[in-house]
Design an enzyme around this catalytic site. Structure first.
Site, PDB file in Angstrom:
ATOM      1  N   ASP A 230      15.310 -19.828  35.923  1.00 31.48           N
ATOM      2  CA  ASP A 230      15.838 -18.798  36.807  1.00 31.48           C
ATOM      3  C   ASP A 230      15.006 -17.525  36.670  1.00 31.48           C
ATOM      4  OD1 ASP A 230      17.332 -17.154  38.402  1.00 31.48           O
ATOM      5  OD2 ASP A 230      19.179 -17.305  37.276  1.00 31.48           O
ATOM      6  N   ASP A 236      15.528  -9.992  37.509  1.00 28.58           N
ATOM      7  CA  ASP A 236      15.881 -11.212  38.223  1.00 28.58           C
ATOM      8  C   ASP A 236      17.172 -11.056  39.013  1.00 28.58           C
ATOM      9  OD1 ASP A 236      15.096 -14.158  38.480  1.00 28.58           O
ATOM     10  OD2 ASP A 236      17.221 -14.271  37.986  1.00 28.58           O
ATOM     11  N   ASP A 238      20.558 -11.852  40.990  1.00 27.40           N
ATOM     12  CA  ASP A 238      21.692 -12.774  40.876  1.00 27.40           C
ATOM     13  C   ASP A 238      22.133 -13.174  42.287  1.00 27.40           C
ATOM     14  OD1 ASP A 238      23.992 -14.190  40.428  1.00 27.40           O
ATOM     15  OD2 ASP A 238      25.035 -12.600  39.337  1.00 27.40           O
ATOM     16  N   ASP A 267       8.724 -17.285  48.597  1.00 30.14           N
ATOM     17  CA  ASP A 267       8.074 -17.128  47.299  1.00 30.14           C
ATOM     18  C   ASP A 267       8.976 -17.621  46.172  1.00 30.14           C
ATOM     19  OD1 ASP A 267       5.893 -16.012  45.646  1.00 30.14           O
ATOM     20  OD2 ASP A 267       7.439 -14.615  44.965  1.00 30.14           O
ATOM     21  N   HIS A 271      12.549 -20.739  41.164  1.00 30.19           N
ATOM     22  CA  HIS A 271      13.290 -19.777  40.344  1.00 30.19           C
ATOM     23  C   HIS A 271      14.505 -19.201  41.065  1.00 30.19           C
ATOM     24  CE1 HIS A 271       9.613 -19.932  37.951  1.00 30.19           C
ATOM     25  NE2 HIS A 271       8.976 -19.796  39.091  1.00 30.19           N
ATOM     26  N   GLU A 297       6.926 -22.114  48.322  1.00 31.62           N
ATOM     27  CA  GLU A 297       6.060 -22.235  47.159  1.00 31.62           C
ATOM     28  C   GLU A 297       6.872 -22.883  46.038  1.00 31.62           C
ATOM     29  OE1 GLU A 297       3.889 -19.510  43.777  1.00 31.62           O
ATOM     30  OE2 GLU A 297       5.822 -19.001  44.646  1.00 31.62           O
TER      31      GLU A 297
END
Length: 519
Positions: A230, A236, A238, A267, A271, A297
Protein backbone atom coordinates in the site's frame (compact mmCIF):
# COMPACT_ATOMS: atom_id res chain seq x y z
CA UNK A 1 10.52 -20.06 -20.85
CA UNK A 2 10.20 -23.82 -20.39
CA UNK A 3 7.22 -26.00 -21.27
CA UNK A 4 5.98 -26.11 -17.67
CA UNK A 5 6.12 -22.31 -17.37
CA UNK A 6 4.24 -21.93 -20.66
CA UNK A 7 1.57 -24.30 -19.41
CA UNK A 8 1.13 -22.35 -16.17
CA UNK A 9 0.82 -19.12 -18.13
CA UNK A 10 -1.73 -20.69 -20.46
CA UNK A 11 -3.83 -21.92 -17.54
CA UNK A 12 -3.70 -18.49 -15.92
CA UNK A 13 -4.83 -16.81 -19.15
CA UNK A 14 -7.74 -19.25 -19.54
CA UNK A 15 -9.14 -17.99 -16.25
CA UNK A 16 -9.77 -14.70 -18.04
CA UNK A 17 -11.89 -16.24 -20.78
CA UNK A 18 -14.96 -14.31 -19.64
CA UNK A 19 -13.22 -10.96 -19.18
CA UNK A 20 -13.63 -8.77 -22.27
CA UNK A 21 -10.25 -7.39 -23.42
CA UNK A 22 -9.94 -3.75 -22.44
CA UNK A 23 -8.66 -2.25 -25.69
CA UNK A 24 -11.68 -3.43 -27.66
CA UNK A 25 -13.91 -1.28 -25.43
CA UNK A 26 -11.88 1.92 -25.74
CA UNK A 27 -11.55 4.69 -28.28
CA UNK A 28 -7.89 4.81 -29.32
CA UNK A 29 -8.23 7.35 -32.11
CA UNK A 30 -10.71 9.27 -34.27
CA UNK A 31 -13.78 7.22 -35.12
CA UNK A 32 -13.79 8.38 -38.75
CA UNK A 33 -10.47 6.75 -39.73
CA UNK A 34 -9.32 3.22 -40.47
CA UNK A 35 -5.65 4.02 -39.83
CA UNK A 36 -3.79 2.25 -37.05
CA UNK A 37 -4.00 4.04 -33.70
CA UNK A 38 -0.77 5.02 -31.95
CA UNK A 39 0.17 6.72 -28.68
CA UNK A 40 3.19 8.81 -27.73
CA UNK A 41 4.43 9.53 -24.22
CA UNK A 42 4.99 13.24 -24.69
CA UNK A 43 7.45 13.99 -21.89
CA UNK A 44 10.70 12.74 -20.37
CA UNK A 45 12.15 12.66 -16.88
CA UNK A 46 14.55 15.58 -16.90
CA UNK A 47 14.73 18.28 -19.55
CA UNK A 48 12.06 20.85 -20.32
CA UNK A 49 11.86 22.94 -23.46
CA UNK A 50 14.50 25.71 -23.41
CA UNK A 51 12.32 28.38 -25.05
CA UNK A 52 8.64 27.70 -24.28
CA UNK A 53 6.37 25.93 -21.85
CA UNK A 54 5.98 22.18 -22.34
CA UNK A 55 2.28 22.62 -23.06
CA UNK A 56 3.07 25.13 -25.82
CA UNK A 57 5.69 22.75 -27.18
CA UNK A 58 3.11 19.98 -27.30
CA UNK A 59 0.64 22.26 -29.09
CA UNK A 60 3.26 23.20 -31.68
CA UNK A 61 4.15 19.57 -32.34
CA UNK A 62 0.58 18.33 -32.81
CA UNK A 63 0.47 18.87 -36.60
CA UNK A 64 3.66 16.85 -37.10
CA UNK A 65 2.51 14.13 -34.71
CA UNK A 66 -0.76 13.82 -36.60
CA UNK A 67 1.12 13.50 -39.91
CA UNK A 68 3.13 10.64 -38.45
CA UNK A 69 -0.06 8.87 -37.39
CA UNK A 70 -0.26 9.50 -33.64
CA UNK A 71 -3.81 9.41 -32.32
CA UNK A 72 -3.20 9.80 -28.57
CA UNK A 73 -0.63 11.61 -26.45
CA UNK A 74 0.10 10.55 -22.89
CA UNK A 75 0.84 13.76 -21.01
CA UNK A 76 2.63 14.24 -17.66
CA UNK A 77 0.67 14.88 -14.46
CA UNK A 78 -0.88 18.34 -14.96
CA UNK A 79 -1.38 19.02 -11.25
CA UNK A 80 0.62 21.33 -8.99
CA UNK A 81 3.65 19.57 -7.51
CA UNK A 82 5.36 20.07 -4.18
CA UNK A 83 7.76 22.58 -5.77
CA UNK A 84 8.08 24.51 -9.03
CA UNK A 85 10.36 21.88 -10.58
CA UNK A 86 8.26 18.86 -9.59
CA UNK A 87 7.07 16.56 -12.34
CA UNK A 88 3.62 16.16 -10.77
CA UNK A 89 4.14 12.70 -9.33
CA UNK A 90 5.02 14.61 -6.16
CA UNK A 91 1.36 15.66 -6.13
CA UNK A 92 0.48 18.64 -3.95
CA UNK A 93 -2.90 19.76 -5.32
CA UNK A 94 -4.77 17.81 -8.01
CA UNK A 95 -7.26 20.67 -8.41
CA UNK A 96 -4.55 23.17 -9.37
CA UNK A 97 -3.60 22.69 -13.03
CA UNK A 98 -1.41 25.77 -13.09
CA UNK A 99 -4.07 28.28 -12.11
CA UNK A 100 -3.24 29.36 -8.55
CA UNK A 101 -0.22 30.97 -6.88
CA UNK A 102 0.96 28.01 -4.83
CA UNK A 103 4.35 26.35 -4.33
CA UNK A 104 6.45 29.24 -5.68
CA UNK A 105 4.23 30.25 -8.57
CA UNK A 106 1.16 29.81 -10.73
CA UNK A 107 2.55 27.57 -13.48
CA UNK A 108 3.48 23.92 -12.97
CA UNK A 109 6.72 22.56 -14.38
CA UNK A 110 4.82 22.11 -17.65
CA UNK A 111 3.05 25.48 -17.85
CA UNK A 112 -0.20 27.20 -16.92
CA UNK A 113 -3.72 25.85 -17.03
CA UNK A 114 -4.55 28.11 -19.98
CA UNK A 115 -1.58 26.71 -21.91
CA UNK A 116 -2.66 23.16 -21.02
CA UNK A 117 -6.25 23.58 -22.15
CA UNK A 118 -5.16 25.35 -25.34
CA UNK A 119 -2.71 22.52 -26.15
CA UNK A 120 -5.36 19.87 -25.53
CA UNK A 121 -7.79 21.73 -27.79
CA UNK A 122 -5.22 21.90 -30.60
CA UNK A 123 -4.45 18.20 -30.12
CA UNK A 124 -8.11 17.29 -30.50
CA UNK A 125 -8.35 19.42 -33.66
CA UNK A 126 -5.59 17.25 -35.14
CA UNK A 127 -7.19 13.97 -34.14
CA UNK A 128 -4.93 13.43 -31.12
CA UNK A 129 -6.59 12.53 -27.82
CA UNK A 130 -4.82 13.81 -24.67
CA UNK A 131 -4.26 11.15 -22.00
CA UNK A 132 -3.87 12.57 -18.49
CA UNK A 133 -1.57 11.01 -15.89
CA UNK A 134 -3.65 10.51 -12.74
CA UNK A 135 -1.55 10.48 -9.55
CA UNK A 136 -3.94 9.09 -6.95
CA UNK A 137 -1.63 7.19 -4.60
CA UNK A 138 0.23 9.88 -2.66
CA UNK A 139 0.50 13.56 -1.79
CA UNK A 140 3.61 15.62 -0.96
CA UNK A 141 4.48 19.16 0.06
CA UNK A 142 2.00 19.67 2.91
CA UNK A 143 1.38 23.18 4.20
CA UNK A 144 1.66 22.39 7.92
CA UNK A 145 2.69 19.55 10.26
CA UNK A 146 0.57 17.96 12.96
CA UNK A 147 1.02 15.39 15.72
CA UNK A 148 -0.59 11.95 15.67
CA UNK A 149 0.02 8.36 16.70
CA UNK A 150 1.90 6.01 14.38
CA UNK A 151 3.94 2.84 14.33
CA UNK A 152 7.14 2.33 12.39
CA UNK A 153 7.16 -0.65 10.00
CA UNK A 154 9.88 -2.72 8.42
CA UNK A 155 10.35 -1.27 4.91
CA UNK A 156 11.02 -4.82 3.63
CA UNK A 157 7.84 -6.16 5.26
CA UNK A 158 5.25 -3.46 5.97
CA UNK A 159 3.20 -5.93 8.04
CA UNK A 160 6.01 -6.16 10.61
CA UNK A 161 6.16 -3.45 13.26
CA UNK A 162 9.69 -2.55 14.38
CA UNK A 163 8.76 0.02 17.02
CA UNK A 164 5.95 0.50 19.48
CA UNK A 165 3.17 2.92 18.70
CA UNK A 166 4.19 6.48 19.59
CA UNK A 167 3.41 10.09 18.77
CA UNK A 168 5.14 11.54 15.74
CA UNK A 169 4.88 14.83 13.89
CA UNK A 170 4.16 14.59 10.19
CA UNK A 171 3.61 17.06 7.36
CA UNK A 172 0.05 16.02 6.62
CA UNK A 173 -2.09 19.18 6.64
CA UNK A 174 -2.97 20.48 3.17
CA UNK A 175 -4.84 23.82 3.31
CA UNK A 176 -4.21 24.89 -0.32
CA UNK A 177 -4.17 28.60 0.68
CA UNK A 178 -3.66 29.80 -2.89
CA UNK A 179 -6.77 28.03 -4.20
CA UNK A 180 -9.03 29.10 -1.28
CA UNK A 181 -11.59 26.36 -1.75
CA UNK A 182 -12.26 26.80 -5.48
CA UNK A 183 -13.35 23.53 -7.15
CA UNK A 184 -12.95 21.59 -3.86
CA UNK A 185 -13.32 22.73 -0.26
CA UNK A 186 -11.62 19.68 1.24
CA UNK A 187 -8.69 20.22 3.61
CA UNK A 188 -6.52 17.14 4.04
CA UNK A 189 -5.21 16.04 7.45
CA UNK A 190 -3.67 12.90 8.94
CA UNK A 191 -7.10 11.23 9.09
CA UNK A 192 -7.09 11.01 5.27
CA UNK A 193 -3.81 9.10 5.03
CA UNK A 194 -2.55 5.64 5.93
CA UNK A 195 1.15 6.35 6.24
CA UNK A 196 4.01 8.80 5.93
CA UNK A 197 7.80 8.71 5.61
CA UNK A 198 9.01 11.32 8.13
CA UNK A 199 8.83 12.03 11.85
CA UNK A 200 9.57 15.70 12.45
CA UNK A 201 10.06 15.13 16.20
CA UNK A 202 12.98 12.73 15.93
CA UNK A 203 13.99 13.92 12.43
CA UNK A 204 13.99 10.34 11.15
CA UNK A 205 12.66 8.84 7.94
CA UNK A 206 10.95 5.48 7.65
CA UNK A 207 7.67 3.80 6.81
CA UNK A 208 5.23 5.03 9.45
CA UNK A 209 1.73 3.54 9.52
CA UNK A 210 -0.68 6.10 10.98
CA UNK A 211 -2.75 4.70 13.84
CA UNK A 212 -5.34 6.06 16.22
CA UNK A 213 -9.06 6.71 15.96
CA UNK A 214 -10.61 6.02 12.56
CA UNK A 215 -7.53 4.42 10.98
CA UNK A 216 -7.96 0.95 9.54
CA UNK A 217 -4.34 0.24 8.57
CA UNK A 218 -2.97 -0.60 5.15
CA UNK A 219 -5.44 -1.52 2.43
CA UNK A 220 -5.81 -5.27 1.85
CA UNK A 221 -6.58 -4.79 -1.86
CA UNK A 222 -3.04 -4.02 -3.00
CA UNK A 223 0.07 -5.91 -4.08
CA UNK A 224 1.43 -8.36 -1.52
CA UNK A 225 5.01 -7.45 -2.36
CA UNK A 226 6.96 -6.38 0.74
CA UNK A 227 4.19 -7.94 2.81
CA UNK A 228 1.78 -5.19 1.82
CA UNK A 229 2.63 -2.61 -0.85
CA UNK A 230 0.00 0.00 0.00
CA UNK A 231 2.74 2.45 0.98
CA UNK A 232 5.03 3.61 -1.85
CA UNK A 233 6.41 7.02 -0.88
CA UNK A 234 5.38 10.43 0.41
CA UNK A 235 2.10 10.58 2.32
CA UNK A 236 -0.06 7.59 1.39
CA UNK A 237 -3.72 8.31 0.66
CA UNK A 238 -6.42 6.31 2.47
CA UNK A 239 -8.82 5.38 -0.31
CA UNK A 240 -11.35 3.94 2.15
CA UNK A 241 -12.05 7.32 3.74
CA UNK A 242 -15.45 8.68 2.61
CA UNK A 243 -14.23 12.26 2.10
CA UNK A 244 -11.19 11.11 0.16
CA UNK A 245 -13.33 8.98 -2.10
CA UNK A 246 -15.80 11.81 -2.69
CA UNK A 247 -13.00 14.25 -3.55
CA UNK A 248 -11.18 11.93 -5.96
CA UNK A 249 -14.39 10.69 -7.57
CA UNK A 250 -15.25 14.32 -8.27
CA UNK A 251 -11.78 15.19 -9.55
CA UNK A 252 -11.74 12.50 -12.28
CA UNK A 253 -14.68 13.79 -14.38
CA UNK A 254 -13.68 17.38 -13.58
CA UNK A 255 -10.15 17.11 -15.00
CA UNK A 256 -11.51 15.36 -18.09
CA UNK A 257 -13.99 18.19 -18.59
CA UNK A 258 -11.34 20.86 -18.03
CA UNK A 259 -8.90 19.37 -20.55
CA UNK A 260 -11.25 17.45 -22.87
CA UNK A 261 -8.86 14.54 -22.41
CA UNK A 262 -9.75 11.14 -23.87
CA UNK A 263 -8.21 8.98 -21.18
CA UNK A 264 -6.08 8.35 -18.11
CA UNK A 265 -2.72 6.82 -17.44
CA UNK A 266 -3.19 5.46 -13.91
CA UNK A 267 -0.04 5.76 -11.83
CA UNK A 268 1.12 3.22 -9.22
CA UNK A 269 -1.88 0.87 -9.43
CA UNK A 270 -0.14 -1.87 -7.41
CA UNK A 271 -0.24 0.48 -4.44
CA UNK A 272 -3.83 1.74 -4.71
CA UNK A 273 -6.87 -0.06 -3.35
CA UNK A 274 -8.21 -2.00 -6.36
CA UNK A 275 -11.84 -1.62 -5.34
CA UNK A 276 -11.50 2.14 -5.15
CA UNK A 277 -9.67 2.36 -8.46
CA UNK A 278 -12.24 0.22 -10.25
CA UNK A 279 -15.01 2.48 -8.95
CA UNK A 280 -13.01 5.56 -9.98
CA UNK A 281 -12.74 4.32 -13.58
CA UNK A 282 -16.41 3.33 -13.77
CA UNK A 283 -17.52 6.75 -12.52
CA UNK A 284 -15.30 8.49 -15.07
CA UNK A 285 -16.73 6.26 -17.80
CA UNK A 286 -20.31 7.37 -17.39
CA UNK A 287 -22.05 8.96 -20.39
CA UNK A 288 -20.68 10.37 -22.62
CA UNK A 289 -17.33 8.73 -21.82
CA UNK A 290 -18.19 5.04 -22.21
CA UNK A 291 -15.11 4.51 -24.41
CA UNK A 292 -12.68 6.39 -22.16
CA UNK A 293 -9.13 5.08 -22.60
CA UNK A 294 -7.35 3.83 -19.46
CA UNK A 295 -3.95 2.23 -19.08
CA UNK A 296 -2.51 1.15 -15.73
CA UNK A 297 1.07 1.13 -14.57
CA UNK A 298 1.58 -2.22 -12.83
CA UNK A 299 5.32 -2.75 -12.76
CA UNK A 300 5.96 -6.49 -12.89
CA UNK A 301 8.22 -8.46 -15.21
CA UNK A 302 6.04 -11.59 -15.27
CA UNK A 303 2.79 -11.51 -17.23
CA UNK A 304 1.27 -14.09 -14.88
CA UNK A 305 1.53 -11.55 -12.06
CA UNK A 306 -0.42 -9.01 -14.12
CA UNK A 307 -3.24 -11.41 -15.07
CA UNK A 308 -4.92 -11.22 -11.62
CA UNK A 309 -5.09 -7.43 -12.03
CA UNK A 310 -6.72 -7.85 -15.44
CA UNK A 311 -9.30 -10.09 -13.80
CA UNK A 312 -9.85 -7.67 -10.91
CA UNK A 313 -10.33 -4.67 -13.18
CA UNK A 314 -12.89 -6.49 -15.37
CA UNK A 315 -11.66 -5.07 -18.66
CA UNK A 316 -11.89 -1.47 -17.40
CA UNK A 317 -8.21 -0.70 -18.01
CA UNK A 318 -5.37 -1.91 -20.21
CA UNK A 319 -1.89 -2.51 -18.76
CA UNK A 320 1.61 -1.57 -19.83
CA UNK A 321 3.48 -4.64 -21.09
CA UNK A 322 6.38 -4.45 -18.66
CA UNK A 323 7.37 -8.10 -19.30
CA UNK A 324 7.87 -7.39 -23.01
CA UNK A 325 10.01 -4.37 -22.14
CA UNK A 326 12.20 -6.64 -20.00
CA UNK A 327 12.51 -9.06 -22.92
CA UNK A 328 13.72 -6.16 -25.08
CA UNK A 329 16.20 -5.16 -22.39
CA UNK A 330 17.50 -8.74 -22.12
CA UNK A 331 17.84 -8.98 -25.89
CA UNK A 332 19.71 -5.68 -25.89
CA UNK A 333 22.18 -6.88 -23.26
CA UNK A 334 22.68 -10.37 -24.67
CA UNK A 335 23.30 -9.37 -28.28
CA UNK A 336 23.59 -12.24 -30.73
CA UNK A 337 23.34 -14.83 -27.94
CA UNK A 338 19.65 -13.91 -27.48
CA UNK A 339 17.20 -16.16 -29.32
CA UNK A 340 14.77 -13.85 -31.09
CA UNK A 341 12.27 -16.66 -31.60
CA UNK A 342 11.27 -16.31 -27.94
CA UNK A 343 11.06 -12.52 -27.78
CA UNK A 344 7.35 -12.62 -26.86
CA UNK A 345 7.68 -15.29 -24.15
CA UNK A 346 6.10 -14.30 -20.82
CA UNK A 347 4.91 -11.01 -22.33
CA UNK A 348 1.43 -9.63 -21.82
CA UNK A 349 0.96 -9.13 -25.57
CA UNK A 350 1.74 -12.81 -26.04
CA UNK A 351 -0.91 -13.88 -23.53
CA UNK A 352 -3.56 -11.12 -23.53
CA UNK A 353 -2.90 -8.86 -26.54
CA UNK A 354 -6.24 -7.11 -26.08
CA UNK A 355 -5.07 -5.77 -22.71
CA UNK A 356 -1.47 -4.88 -23.61
CA UNK A 357 -0.07 -1.39 -24.15
CA UNK A 358 3.37 -2.15 -25.52
CA UNK A 359 6.41 0.09 -25.19
CA UNK A 360 10.18 -0.02 -25.58
CA UNK A 361 11.16 2.61 -23.02
CA UNK A 362 9.54 5.28 -20.87
CA UNK A 363 10.54 7.85 -18.25
CA UNK A 364 10.86 5.20 -15.51
CA UNK A 365 13.39 3.17 -17.51
CA UNK A 366 15.78 6.04 -18.29
CA UNK A 367 19.32 5.71 -16.87
CA UNK A 368 19.36 7.01 -13.32
CA UNK A 369 15.69 6.24 -12.62
CA UNK A 370 14.42 3.70 -10.10
CA UNK A 371 13.32 1.27 -12.84
CA UNK A 372 16.40 1.83 -15.02
CA UNK A 373 16.37 -0.74 -17.83
CA UNK A 374 17.15 1.30 -20.93
CA UNK A 375 17.14 -0.36 -24.35
CA UNK A 376 19.93 1.30 -26.29
CA UNK A 377 20.64 1.72 -30.01
CA UNK A 378 21.81 -1.90 -30.42
CA UNK A 379 18.23 -3.19 -30.17
CA UNK A 380 15.98 -0.11 -30.05
CA UNK A 381 14.94 -0.16 -33.73
CA UNK A 382 14.24 -3.91 -33.68
CA UNK A 383 12.12 -3.54 -30.57
CA UNK A 384 10.08 -0.74 -32.05
CA UNK A 385 9.50 -2.74 -35.24
CA UNK A 386 8.10 -5.56 -33.10
CA UNK A 387 5.49 -3.34 -31.42
CA UNK A 388 4.70 -0.91 -34.24
CA UNK A 389 4.33 -3.23 -37.21
CA UNK A 390 2.47 -6.16 -35.67
CA UNK A 391 -1.31 -6.25 -35.06
CA UNK A 392 -1.29 -7.21 -31.38
CA UNK A 393 -1.33 -4.75 -28.52
CA UNK A 394 -1.44 -0.96 -28.59
CA UNK A 395 2.03 0.60 -28.96
CA UNK A 396 3.34 3.68 -27.18
CA UNK A 397 6.38 5.59 -28.49
CA UNK A 398 8.64 7.39 -26.02
CA UNK A 399 9.30 11.11 -26.57
CA UNK A 400 12.99 10.63 -25.73
CA UNK A 401 13.35 8.18 -28.62
CA UNK A 402 11.49 10.25 -31.22
CA UNK A 403 13.03 13.55 -30.06
CA UNK A 404 16.56 12.55 -28.95
CA UNK A 405 17.20 15.19 -26.28
CA UNK A 406 18.50 12.77 -23.63
CA UNK A 407 22.12 11.72 -23.14
CA UNK A 408 20.99 8.12 -23.62
CA UNK A 409 19.11 8.88 -26.87
CA UNK A 410 20.47 8.28 -30.36
CA UNK A 411 19.87 10.50 -33.40
CA UNK A 412 20.22 7.68 -35.94
CA UNK A 413 17.67 5.57 -34.07
CA UNK A 414 15.26 8.53 -34.03
CA UNK A 415 15.47 8.75 -37.83
CA UNK A 416 14.69 5.03 -38.17
CA UNK A 417 11.88 5.32 -35.60
CA UNK A 418 10.13 8.00 -37.64
CA UNK A 419 10.26 5.70 -40.66
CA UNK A 420 8.81 2.83 -38.62
CA UNK A 421 6.02 5.05 -37.30
CA UNK A 422 5.14 6.05 -40.86
CA UNK A 423 5.30 2.38 -41.91
CA UNK A 424 2.71 1.61 -39.23
CA UNK A 425 0.44 4.31 -40.62
CA UNK A 426 0.82 3.35 -44.28
CA UNK A 427 1.63 -0.38 -44.53
CA UNK A 428 1.16 -2.41 -41.31
CA UNK A 429 -2.31 -3.84 -41.99
CA UNK A 430 -3.97 -7.17 -42.54
CA UNK A 431 -3.22 -10.65 -41.17
CA UNK A 432 0.26 -11.40 -39.86
CA UNK A 433 2.29 -14.45 -40.88
CA UNK A 434 5.39 -15.19 -38.79
CA UNK A 435 8.71 -16.66 -39.90
CA UNK A 436 10.41 -17.16 -36.55
CA UNK A 437 12.76 -19.90 -37.72
CA UNK A 438 16.27 -18.69 -36.90
CA UNK A 439 17.79 -17.64 -33.61
CA UNK A 440 19.24 -14.37 -34.91
CA UNK A 441 16.92 -13.66 -37.80
CA UNK A 442 13.13 -13.48 -37.64
CA UNK A 443 10.56 -12.06 -40.00
CA UNK A 444 6.87 -11.54 -40.49
CA UNK A 445 4.52 -10.37 -43.21
CA UNK A 446 1.52 -8.08 -42.89
CA UNK A 447 -0.64 -9.24 -45.77
CA UNK A 448 -2.42 -5.94 -46.30
CA UNK A 449 -6.07 -5.15 -46.98
CA UNK A 450 -8.05 -3.74 -49.87
CA UNK A 451 -7.18 -0.27 -48.60
CA UNK A 452 -3.59 -0.79 -47.42
CA UNK A 453 -0.80 -2.71 -49.21
CA UNK A 454 1.02 -4.55 -46.38
CA UNK A 455 4.74 -5.09 -45.80
CA UNK A 456 7.45 -7.64 -44.95
CA UNK A 457 9.64 -7.10 -41.88
CA UNK A 458 13.00 -8.74 -41.15
CA UNK A 459 14.83 -8.34 -37.82
CA UNK A 460 18.44 -9.24 -37.04
CA UNK A 461 20.49 -9.21 -33.84
CA UNK A 462 23.60 -10.61 -35.53
CA UNK A 463 26.61 -8.67 -36.80
CA UNK A 464 26.41 -10.30 -40.23
CA UNK A 465 22.80 -9.42 -41.00
CA UNK A 466 20.37 -12.01 -42.33
CA UNK A 467 18.23 -13.26 -45.23
CA UNK A 468 14.80 -14.92 -45.09
CA UNK A 469 12.91 -16.48 -47.99
CA UNK A 470 9.30 -15.47 -47.44
CA UNK A 471 6.30 -16.57 -49.52
CA UNK A 472 4.13 -13.52 -50.15
CA UNK A 473 0.48 -13.58 -49.15
CA UNK A 474 -0.90 -13.47 -52.68
CA UNK A 475 0.23 -14.79 -56.07
CA UNK A 476 -0.74 -11.38 -57.40
CA UNK A 477 2.61 -10.18 -56.07
CA UNK A 478 4.58 -12.37 -58.51
CA UNK A 479 7.01 -10.20 -60.46
CA UNK A 480 6.54 -7.20 -58.18
CA UNK A 481 9.55 -5.25 -57.00
CA UNK A 482 9.94 -4.60 -53.30
CA UNK A 483 12.09 -1.88 -51.82
CA UNK A 484 13.59 -1.46 -48.36
CA UNK A 485 11.78 1.45 -46.73
CA UNK A 486 14.87 2.28 -44.67
CA UNK A 487 17.34 1.96 -47.56
CA UNK A 488 15.73 2.77 -50.91
CA UNK A 489 18.78 1.43 -52.80
CA UNK A 490 17.86 -2.15 -51.81
CA UNK A 491 15.35 -3.93 -54.05
CA UNK A 492 14.16 -7.51 -54.58
CA UNK A 493 11.71 -9.13 -56.99
CA UNK A 494 9.02 -11.66 -56.02
CA UNK A 495 9.77 -14.82 -58.01
CA UNK A 496 7.37 -17.03 -60.00
CA UNK A 497 6.59 -19.06 -56.87
CA UNK A 498 5.54 -15.95 -54.98
CA UNK A 499 8.69 -15.95 -52.81
CA UNK A 500 11.05 -13.13 -52.03
CA UNK A 501 14.43 -13.28 -50.30
CA UNK A 502 14.21 -10.39 -47.86
CA UNK A 503 17.26 -8.99 -46.11
CA UNK A 504 17.99 -7.14 -42.86
CA UNK A 505 21.30 -5.36 -42.15
CA UNK A 506 23.42 -6.37 -39.17
CA UNK A 507 21.83 -5.70 -35.79
CA UNK A 508 18.93 -3.87 -37.37
CA UNK A 509 15.55 -4.07 -39.06
CA UNK A 510 14.32 -3.82 -42.64
CA UNK A 511 10.78 -3.04 -43.80
CA UNK A 512 10.02 -4.12 -47.36
CA UNK A 513 7.14 -2.63 -49.34
CA UNK A 514 5.94 -2.82 -52.93
CA UNK A 515 7.88 -0.08 -54.74
CA UNK A 516 4.81 1.16 -56.57
CA UNK A 517 3.32 2.30 -53.29
CA UNK A 518 6.27 4.58 -52.56
CA UNK A 519 5.85 6.97 -55.45
Amino acid sequence: MGLFERLKTKIASLQLAFVTPALSQMQLGPEDTSENPLMIQFFVWGPTHPEKSWWDHFADECPRLAELGFTQAWLPPPNKAMNEHGHGYDAYDLWDLGEFDQKAGVATRWGTKDQLTRACSIARQHGIGPVITAVLNQKLGADRPERFMAVRCDPRNRLREIEKEREISGWTIFDFPGRQGKYSTMTWTQEHFTGTDWDDITKTSGVYRITGKGHKGWSRHVSKELGNYDYLFGIDIDHSHPLVREDLFSWGPWVLDQTHATGFRLDATKHIDRLFLLEFIKRCRKTPREKLFCVAECWNGDARQILPYIKAFQGQTAFFDVPLHHNFRNANKAGSSYDLRYIFDSSLVGVRPGDAVTFVDMHDTQPGQSMESWVDKHFKAQAYALILLRPDGYPCVYYGDLYPILDCSDQDTAVILRQLVLARKQFAYGPVVDYFEHKNCIGFVRCGTKQYPGCAVVISNDASGCFISIPWCSQAAVGSTYCSLLDRSKEITIDSNGHGVFYAPHNSVAVWVDIKHLF
